[in-house]
Motif scaffolding. Sequence first.
Motif, short mmCIF file in Angstrom:
data_model
loop_
_atom_site.label_atom_id
_atom_site.label_comp_id
_atom_site.label_asym_id
_atom_site.label_seq_id
_atom_site.Cartn_x
_atom_site.Cartn_y
_atom_site.Cartn_z
N PRO A 198 2.75 -8.32 5.69
CA PRO A 198 2.23 -8.90 4.45
C PRO A 198 2.60 -8.05 3.25
N LEU A 199 2.85 -8.70 2.14
CA LEU A 199 3.15 -8.02 0.89
C LEU A 199 1.93 -7.97 -0.02
N LEU A 200 1.03 -8.93 0.17
CA LEU A 200 -0.15 -9.04 -0.68
C LEU A 200 -1.43 -9.05 0.15
N MET A 201 -2.50 -8.55 -0.45
CA MET A 201 -3.81 -8.53 0.21
C MET A 201 -4.82 -9.22 -0.70
N VAL B 184 -8.70 -5.55 0.52
CA VAL B 184 -8.55 -4.25 -0.14
C VAL B 184 -9.86 -3.48 -0.09
N ALA B 185 -10.96 -4.15 -0.40
CA ALA B 185 -12.27 -3.49 -0.38
C ALA B 185 -12.59 -2.95 1.01
N LEU B 186 -12.36 -3.76 2.02
CA LEU B 186 -12.64 -3.35 3.39
C LEU B 186 -11.73 -2.21 3.82
N GLY B 187 -10.45 -2.32 3.49
CA GLY B 187 -9.50 -1.30 3.87
C GLY B 187 -9.76 0.04 3.21
N ILE C 204 -3.48 -8.53 -4.27
CA ILE C 204 -3.12 -7.15 -4.58
C ILE C 204 -1.91 -6.78 -3.74
N PRO C 205 -0.83 -6.30 -4.37
CA PRO C 205 0.31 -5.84 -3.58
C PRO C 205 -0.08 -4.64 -2.71
N VAL C 206 0.36 -4.65 -1.46
CA VAL C 206 0.07 -3.55 -0.54
C VAL C 206 0.55 -2.23 -1.14
N GLN C 207 1.72 -2.26 -1.77
CA GLN C 207 2.26 -1.04 -2.37
C GLN C 207 1.35 -0.52 -3.48
N ALA C 208 0.69 -1.40 -4.22
CA ALA C 208 -0.23 -0.98 -5.28
C ALA C 208 -1.42 -0.23 -4.69
N VAL C 209 -1.90 -0.67 -3.54
CA VAL C 209 -3.02 0.02 -2.87
C VAL C 209 -2.56 1.39 -2.40
N ASN C 210 -1.38 1.45 -1.80
CA ASN C 210 -0.85 2.74 -1.35
C ASN C 210 -0.63 3.69 -2.53
#
Length: 105
Positions: free
Chosen positions: A39-42, A47-50, A78-84
């Motif tokens: 996945p590219l987006l969440m 995001v909150a759970l992760g 939310i892009p996964v890369q943004a979370v990282n």
Amino acid sequence: MDTNGTPALIAEQALHLGTTAAKSDNQPTTVASSSGVTPLLMTIPEVALGLRIGRSTVYELISRGGLEVVHIGRAARIPVQAVNDLVQRLRGNEPSTSHPATGVS
């Protein structure tokens, strides 16, 4: 974060999906989901759970510019890369520039 302190597998932890995460040497690693698609987006709840924070905190990070959001129609993702990237900033693994949403330099 996993037990080694690396910002890994956020989406997988949230809903057993795959994600792109950073290893301790800051090299990206890809983890395939059960469907074989990374996945590219969440979603906001993923995001909150992760990140083990509340949805309100995720929305606050978005409103302060600390977390990128992509709108597809009315859906916010939310892009996964943004979370990282956020986790890396919080860990101080980014060049020393202060980020307005987190105050981390």
